[in-house]
Enzyme design. Structure first.
Site, PDB file in Angstrom:
ATOM      1  N   HIS A   1       4.849   0.492   0.070  1.00 47.47           N
ATOM      2  CA  HIS A   1       5.240  -0.499   0.683  1.00 47.47           C
ATOM      3  C   HIS A   1       4.697  -1.774   1.415  1.00 47.47           C
ATOM      4  CE1 HIS A   1       3.585   2.644   3.074  1.00 47.47           C
ATOM      5  NE2 HIS A   1       3.859   1.981   3.746  1.00 47.47           N
TER       6      HIS A   1
ATOM      7  N   ARG B   1       7.116  -8.697  15.461  1.00 48.21           N
ATOM      8  CA  ARG B   1       7.523  -7.412  15.064  1.00 48.21           C
ATOM      9  C   ARG B   1       6.409  -6.320  15.712  1.00 48.21           C
ATOM     10  NH1 ARG B   1       9.702  -4.550  10.870  1.00 48.21           N
ATOM     11  NH2 ARG B   1       8.432  -2.869  10.516  1.00 48.21           N
TER      12      ARG B   1
ATOM     13  N   HIS C   1       0.791  -1.219   0.481  1.00 47.17           N
ATOM     14  CA  HIS C   1      -0.144  -0.120   0.322  1.00 47.17           C
ATOM     15  C   HIS C   1       0.784   1.233  -0.288  1.00 47.17           C
ATOM     16  CE1 HIS C   1       1.091  -0.462   4.285  1.00 47.17           C
ATOM     17  NE2 HIS C   1       0.905   1.010   4.368  1.00 47.17           N
TER      18      HIS C   1
ATOM     19  N   ASP D   1       1.245   5.101   2.155  1.00 43.33           N
ATOM     20  CA  ASP D   1      -0.006   5.938   2.867  1.00 43.33           C
ATOM     21  C   ASP D   1      -0.321   7.455   2.035  1.00 43.33           C
ATOM     22  OD1 ASP D   1       1.853   3.788   4.648  1.00 43.33           O
ATOM     23  OD2 ASP D   1       2.596   5.203   5.496  1.00 43.33           O
TER      24      ASP D   1
END
Ligand SMILES: C=C1C[C@]23C[C@H]1CC[C@H]2[C@@]12CCC[C@@](C)(C(=O)O1)[C@H]2[C@@H]3C(=O)O
Ligand SMILES: O=C(O)CCC(=O)C(=O)O
Ligand SMILES: [Fe+2]
Length: 348
Positions: free
Chosen positions: A287, A297, A230, A232
């Site tokens: 990304h 994570r 996607h 941002d």
């Protein structure tokens, strides 16, 4: 009355399967709903080894403007060091994100995002655009986190709220500094900044949003996706990642390039609105996050943007604007309906 950021996200109603995350604690095999194949555009083999890496920029370097210009043109992203955010605050915020995601699912569901809401616990907003689900859970904050924090910890919500407030406040002023640097890099005269960004005078009075992300250890990381590819939406994003790999950016002609965590640094990336105001000189970064078998994570993303009634358009120095003007509110609505195609729809 101006529309708040969370109101601007309210006009899309989501189905519960696109809000409720998996109960990761109780799962030992990857369920079919979370198995991605090449049909789902999973191309794990294209990750490039460390031949390429995004630049590291010292915010106080004399040549910062020049470095930012190069990084933004080539990558739309950089690691930022000497950013002035106390490490202890970043650590505390990460600690509280761990504490939140460490709660049992029944408790986290008390703070579940409502089908037409923007804030609270849930899967990523972009989920309805993909046929498979992500190995991810998130918690979105816009302004104060108090209502949802009370649902999670009825008696001890204050510390969480104080830390998230402080974190957002510090991120906002850092984002403002970075924005000024970027405008300099785009050769916007100091005196003309407000005028050049032909928006409302309140352009800099951002509301922003904070997203806590958790990607638990995954039984079959090669067939799962942490966060689907996607871009941002807002102007820029400031990201803290714990010491666990996973973030990758897509470089045309190269493929997926890892962005390994750099201790003490924050990752800054351009969003769709920056792509528009820079007249496409700066890419908006595509990304994704890949999951990990043995490490959990966590990341914290601060999204910085102008008020929702601001008009976003290429800076007036660009003689041939390649995008038509749009209010942020309108853009949010375009993006919730068309995802990546939203930018193309604005092309002149
Ligand atoms: C202010 C924002 C920015 C949002 C929507 C809203 C709150 C949550 C953000 C994220 C966080 C996760 C990825 C993303 C793509 C998503 O699904 O939700 C982001 C999205 C965007 O940048 O568009
Ligand atoms: O976890 C990450 O590193 C990425 C998070 C992200 O892309 C986002 O929140 O928009
Ligand atoms: Fe992102």
């Amino acid at each position: 009355m101006a529309t708040s950021l969370s109101e601007a996200y309210r006009d899309t109603t989501l189905q519960l399967k696109h809000i409720i995350p998996l109960d990761f604690d109780s799962i030992h095999d990857l369920p079919e709903s979370h198995v991605w194949t090449t049909k789902d555009n999973l191309d794990l083999l294209s990750e490039k080894p460390d031949v390429l890496s995004i630049p590291i920029i010292d915010l106080n370097a004399l040549s910062a403007t020049e470095l930012v210009r190069n990084a933004c043109q080539k990558w739309g992203m950089f690691h930022l060091i000497n950013h002035g955010i106390p490490l202890s605050l970043v650590d505390e915020a990460e600690e509280h994100a761990r504490r939140l995601f460490g709660l049992p699912l029944e408790r986290k569901l008390k703070a579940l995002r409502s089908p037409s809401g923007a804030t609270g616990y849930g899967v990523a907003r972009i989920s309805p655009f993909f046929s498979k689900l992500m190995w991810h859970e998130g918690f979105t904050i816009m302004g104060s986190a108090v209502d949802h924090a009370k649902e999670l910890w009825p008696d001890e919500y204050e510390e969480f709220c104080d830390i998230m407030d402080n974190y957002q406040k510090k991120m906002k002023s850092l984002a403002y500094k970075i924005l000024l640097l970027i405008l300099k890099a785009l050769e916007v005269d100091d005196k003309n900044q407000d005028q050049e960004i032909n928006c409302t005078p309140s352009f800099y009075q951002s509301e922003g949003a904070l997203q806590l992300n958790s990607y638990p250890c995954c039984p079959n990381p090669n067939r799962a996706v942490g966060l689907a590819p996607h871009t941002d939406s807002l102007l820029l994003t400031i990201l803290h990642q714990n010491d666990t790999n996973g973030l990758q950016i897509f470089q045309e002609g190269t493929g997926w390039v890892p962005v390994p965590p750099l201790s003490g640094a924050l990752v800054v990336n351009m969003g769709d609105l920056m792509h528009i105001i820079s007249n496409a000189h700066f890419p908006t970064v595509y990304h994704r996050v890949v999951p990990n078998e043995t490490r959990h994570r966590f990341s914290i993303a601060y999204f910085y943007g102008p008020p929702t009634d601001s008009i976003i358009a290429p800076l007036s120095k660009f003689q041939t604007p390649c995008f038509r003007p749009v209010t942020l509110k309108e853009y949010i609505s375009l993006k919730s309906r068309h995802l990546e195609k939203a930018l193309t729809l604005l092309r002149n």
